[in-house]
Design a protein around this motif. Sequence first.
Motif, PDB file in Angstrom:
ATOM      1  N   PRO A   1       0.798  -1.228   0.000  1.00 15.75           N
ATOM      2  CA  PRO A   1       0.000   0.000   0.000  1.00 15.75           C
ATOM      3  C   PRO A   1       0.828   1.274   0.000  1.00 15.75           C
ATOM      4  CG  PRO A   1      -0.915  -1.586   1.548  1.00 15.75           C
ATOM      5  CD  PRO A   1       0.388  -2.153   1.078  1.00 15.75           C
ATOM      6  N   VAL A   2       1.943   1.284   0.747  1.00 20.94           N
ATOM      7  CA  VAL A   2       2.764   2.498   0.813  1.00 20.94           C
ATOM      8  C   VAL A   2       3.466   2.737  -0.518  1.00 20.94           C
ATOM      9  CG1 VAL A   2       4.801   3.519   1.897  1.00 20.94           C
ATOM     10  CG2 VAL A   2       3.051   2.441   3.311  1.00 20.94           C
ATOM     11  N   ARG A   3       3.943   1.673  -1.164  1.00 22.68           N
ATOM     12  CA  ARG A   3       4.544   1.840  -2.498  1.00 22.68           C
ATOM     13  C   ARG A   3       3.526   2.412  -3.480  1.00 22.68           C
ATOM     14  NH1 ARG A   3       7.255  -3.420  -1.567  1.00 22.68           N
ATOM     15  NH2 ARG A   3       9.500  -3.010  -1.290  1.00 22.68           N
ATOM     16  N   LEU A   4       2.290   1.984  -3.360  1.00 26.31           N
ATOM     17  CA  LEU A   4       1.231   2.490  -4.234  1.00 26.31           C
ATOM     18  C   LEU A   4       1.004   3.979  -4.010  1.00 26.31           C
ATOM     19  CD1 LEU A   4      -0.837   1.694  -6.383  1.00 26.31           C
ATOM     20  CD2 LEU A   4      -2.436   1.153  -4.540  1.00 26.31           C
ATOM     21  N   LEU A   5       1.021   4.406  -2.760  1.00 25.33           N
ATOM     22  CA  LEU A   5       0.873   5.836  -2.463  1.00 25.33           C
ATOM     23  C   LEU A   5       1.998   6.633  -3.110  1.00 25.33           C
ATOM     24  CD1 LEU A   5      -0.030   5.774   1.347  1.00 25.33           C
ATOM     25  CD2 LEU A   5      -1.526   5.489  -0.615  1.00 25.33           C
ATOM     26  N   ASN A   6       3.201   6.093  -3.048  1.00 23.32           N
ATOM     27  CA  ASN A   6       4.345   6.787  -3.634  1.00 23.32           C
ATOM     28  C   ASN A   6       4.243   6.851  -5.153  1.00 23.32           C
ATOM     29  OD1 ASN A   6       7.011   8.018  -3.549  1.00 23.32           O
ATOM     30  ND2 ASN A   6       7.752   6.094  -4.388  1.00 23.32           N
ATOM     31  N   ILE A   7       3.728   5.800  -5.780  1.00 25.70           N
ATOM     32  CA  ILE A   7       3.565   5.798  -7.236  1.00 25.70           C
ATOM     33  C   ILE A   7       2.622   6.906  -7.676  1.00 25.70           C
ATOM     34  CG2 ILE A   7       2.630   4.480  -9.172  1.00 25.70           C
ATOM     35  CD1 ILE A   7       3.714   1.951  -7.833  1.00 25.70           C
ATOM     36  N   VAL A   8       1.545   7.112  -6.935  1.00 23.84           N
ATOM     37  CA  VAL A   8       0.609   8.189  -7.275  1.00 23.84           C
ATOM     38  C   VAL A   8       1.317   9.541  -7.223  1.00 23.84           C
ATOM     39  CG1 VAL A   8      -1.527   9.355  -6.616  1.00 23.84           C
ATOM     40  CG2 VAL A   8      -1.372   6.867  -6.462  1.00 23.84           C
ATOM     41  N   PHE A   9       2.149   9.741  -6.215  1.00 23.58           N
ATOM     42  CA  PHE A   9       2.909  10.993  -6.122  1.00 23.58           C
ATOM     43  C   PHE A   9       3.851  11.146  -7.313  1.00 23.58           C
ATOM     44  CE2 PHE A   9       7.169  12.547  -4.727  1.00 23.58           C
ATOM     45  CZ  PHE A   9       6.881  13.895  -4.780  1.00 23.58           C
TER      46      PHE A   9
ATOM     47  N   LEU B   1      -7.583   5.960  -6.409  1.00 27.05           N
ATOM     48  CA  LEU B   1      -8.761   5.276  -5.868  1.00 27.05           C
ATOM     49  C   LEU B   1      -8.388   3.917  -5.275  1.00 27.05           C
ATOM     50  CD1 LEU B   1     -11.701   5.953  -8.362  1.00 27.05           C
ATOM     51  CD2 LEU B   1     -11.265   6.995  -6.135  1.00 27.05           C
ATOM     52  N   VAL B   2      -7.514   3.188  -5.975  1.00 27.67           N
ATOM     53  CA  VAL B   2      -7.088   1.881  -5.460  1.00 27.67           C
ATOM     54  C   VAL B   2      -6.407   2.041  -4.104  1.00 27.67           C
ATOM     55  CG1 VAL B   2      -5.528  -0.068  -5.833  1.00 27.67           C
ATOM     56  CG2 VAL B   2      -6.909   0.806  -7.723  1.00 27.67           C
TER      57      VAL B   2
ATOM     58  N   ALA C   1      -9.368  11.508   3.058  1.00 26.50           N
ATOM     59  CA  ALA C   1     -10.055  12.700   2.549  1.00 26.50           C
ATOM     60  C   ALA C   1      -9.223  13.388   1.468  1.00 26.50           C
ATOM     61  CB  ALA C   1     -10.352  13.656   3.693  1.00 26.50           C
ATOM     62  N   ALA C   2      -7.917  13.529   1.713  1.00 25.71           N
ATOM     63  CA  ALA C   2      -7.051  14.215   0.753  1.00 25.71           C
ATOM     64  C   ALA C   2      -6.905  13.407  -0.535  1.00 25.71           C
ATOM     65  CB  ALA C   2      -5.685  14.473   1.378  1.00 25.71           C
ATOM     66  N   GLN C   3      -6.746  12.099  -0.414  1.00 25.79           N
ATOM     67  CA  GLN C   3      -6.572  11.274  -1.613  1.00 25.79           C
ATOM     68  C   GLN C   3      -7.833  11.266  -2.475  1.00 25.79           C
ATOM     69  OE1 GLN C   3      -4.473  10.325  -3.758  1.00 25.79           O
ATOM     70  NE2 GLN C   3      -3.466   8.644  -2.711  1.00 25.79           N
ATOM     71  N   LEU C   4      -8.987  11.244  -1.834  1.00 27.91           N
ATOM     72  CA  LEU C   4     -10.237  11.269  -2.581  1.00 27.91           C
ATOM     73  C   LEU C   4     -10.378  12.590  -3.339  1.00 27.91           C
ATOM     74  CD1 LEU C   4     -12.649   9.418  -3.064  1.00 27.91           C
ATOM     75  CD2 LEU C   4     -13.834  10.583  -1.194  1.00 27.91           C
ATOM     76  N   ALA C   5     -10.023  13.691  -2.704  1.00 22.25           N
ATOM     77  CA  ALA C   5     -10.109  14.999  -3.365  1.00 22.25           C
ATOM     78  C   ALA C   5      -9.141  15.079  -4.546  1.00 22.25           C
ATOM     79  CB  ALA C   5      -9.810  16.108  -2.366  1.00 22.25           C
ATOM     80  N   LEU C   6      -7.920  14.580  -4.359  1.00 23.64           N
ATOM     81  CA  LEU C   6      -6.955  14.600  -5.454  1.00 23.64           C
ATOM     82  C   LEU C   6      -7.397  13.704  -6.605  1.00 23.64           C
ATOM     83  CD1 LEU C   6      -3.423  14.587  -3.768  1.00 23.64           C
ATOM     84  CD2 LEU C   6      -4.467  16.398  -5.116  1.00 23.64           C
ATOM     85  N   SER C   7      -8.004  12.578  -6.290  1.00 20.82           N
ATOM     86  CA  SER C   7      -8.463  11.667  -7.342  1.00 20.82           C
ATOM     87  C   SER C   7      -9.522  12.332  -8.224  1.00 20.82           C
ATOM     88  CB  SER C   7      -9.022  10.383  -6.721  1.00 20.82           C
ATOM     89  OG  SER C   7      -7.999   9.646  -6.060  1.00 20.82           O
TER      90      SER C   7
ATOM     91  N   PHE D   1      -6.803   4.467  -1.975  1.00 17.98           N
ATOM     92  CA  PHE D   1      -7.820   4.870  -1.006  1.00 17.98           C
ATOM     93  C   PHE D   1      -8.553   3.650  -0.447  1.00 17.98           C
ATOM     94  CE2 PHE D   1     -12.338   5.721  -0.261  1.00 17.98           C
ATOM     95  CZ  PHE D   1     -12.280   6.723   0.683  1.00 17.98           C
ATOM     96  N   PHE D   2      -8.990   2.759  -1.335  1.00 18.43           N
ATOM     97  CA  PHE D   2      -9.751   1.601  -0.894  1.00 18.43           C
ATOM     98  C   PHE D   2      -8.863   0.558  -0.209  1.00 18.43           C
ATOM     99  CE2 PHE D   2     -12.816   3.198  -4.097  1.00 18.43           C
ATOM    100  CZ  PHE D   2     -13.928   3.296  -3.264  1.00 18.43           C
ATOM    101  N   ARG D   3      -7.594   0.472  -0.580  1.00 16.34           N
ATOM    102  CA  ARG D   3      -6.703  -0.473   0.100  1.00 16.34           C
ATOM    103  C   ARG D   3      -6.456  -0.049   1.540  1.00 16.34           C
ATOM    104  NH1 ARG D   3      -1.629  -2.956  -2.999  1.00 16.34           N
ATOM    105  NH2 ARG D   3      -1.665  -4.101  -1.033  1.00 16.34           N
ATOM    106  N   VAL D   4      -6.232   1.237   1.742  1.00 17.16           N
ATOM    107  CA  VAL D   4      -6.045   1.730   3.107  1.00 17.16           C
ATOM    108  C   VAL D   4      -7.341   1.584   3.895  1.00 17.16           C
ATOM    109  CG1 VAL D   4      -5.598   3.799   4.486  1.00 17.16           C
ATOM    110  CG2 VAL D   4      -4.187   3.300   2.474  1.00 17.16           C
ATOM    111  N   ARG D   5      -8.462   1.877   3.254  1.00 17.08           N
ATOM    112  CA  ARG D   5      -9.753   1.735   3.935  1.00 17.08           C
ATOM    113  C   ARG D   5     -10.003   0.276   4.327  1.00 17.08           C
ATOM    114  NH1 ARG D   5     -15.549   3.913   1.501  1.00 17.08           N
ATOM    115  NH2 ARG D   5     -16.829   3.404   3.342  1.00 17.08           N
ATOM    116  N   ARG D   6      -9.668  -0.652   3.435  1.00 21.95           N
ATOM    117  CA  ARG D   6      -9.854  -2.066   3.752  1.00 21.95           C
ATOM    118  C   ARG D   6      -8.941  -2.496   4.897  1.00 21.95           C
ATOM    119  NH1 ARG D   6      -8.481  -6.263  -0.896  1.00 21.95           N
ATOM    120  NH2 ARG D   6      -6.390  -5.525  -0.336  1.00 21.95           N
ATOM    121  N   GLN D   7      -7.713  -1.950   4.915  1.00 23.80           N
ATOM    122  CA  GLN D   7      -6.787  -2.270   6.002  1.00 23.80           C
ATOM    123  C   GLN D   7      -7.372  -1.837   7.342  1.00 23.80           C
ATOM    124  OE1 GLN D   7      -3.544  -3.643   5.467  1.00 23.80           O
ATOM    125  NE2 GLN D   7      -3.307  -3.813   7.671  1.00 23.80           N
TER     126      GLN D   7
END
Length: 259
Positions: free
Chosen positions: A100-108, A237-238, A176-182, A240-246
């Motif tokens: 999940p953290v690698r995925l967050l970095n990829i979005v950045f 979005l992915v 909240a921030a990731q959803l707004a950016l998406s 966001f939902f991965r962190v939410r599922r965690q």
Amino acid sequence: FWLKHLSRSQRTRLSDPSSARRNLMAAAAAMAAVSSGGLDCKTATVLGKPALSAMLGSKALPQLNWHKTSDINWTDFNYPPALRLIHYNVQELPSALRGPVRLLNIVFVLTVIACWLNFLTTLVVVPWTNGMAPGRWFIQTIIHLILLPSASLWTFYLGYRGLAEPDPQLVKNFQAAQLALSVIYFIFSVFPMGCVNGIFRLRYVWGSSDATAIVVYWVVATIVEAGLWGLAFALGLVSFFRVRRQVQEDQVSQGADKA
């Protein structure tokens, strides 16, 4: 006794009633913000560098169920390269959180690449497109180049540190921030807004310049840029939902432990 070891300027500041009153008022305001829930210590930072931590102390928050496997030195600022604004080392995380953290970095990273591509495209098309690309696009693309990567880095750091600590308030702020950016990424991937080359820009590119090479470049750049924004939207979005599922799995686990 301890007054003897203070410098003259320090003793003067302590004896100055107005200075003491200002310090007390500032401390009281900070502590009131913390106690009211409007400000927490983890988010009272600027991209990892402490802002009010000396005044605020610590605030107890309900903890998530997973735990970091080792202490992380958050003051070892090593990312992004050259800028070094935050600490980032995915190897310090438990294996379950690395994906999940690698995925967050990829979005950045996608956000940074898309903004730089838009900047370069604007530099090319504005002088060569018969007025279709106005000069104000230069200002717009520079603003995007500063604001969007900064917002994406801040969002990435919220999610990364929220998962690593773990800290539920940071995780909530990240969602909240990731959803707004998406939402922004989706709009940019579809609609040509100012200098932004959404995929619908292709309807206007043909015939925009007498130089065929410029037209071809703008078409290719538009497809690539729109694809980057679309990919950032999808992966945002992915994540966001991965962190939410965690978090949801943690809540289920906590309920089972209590039962």
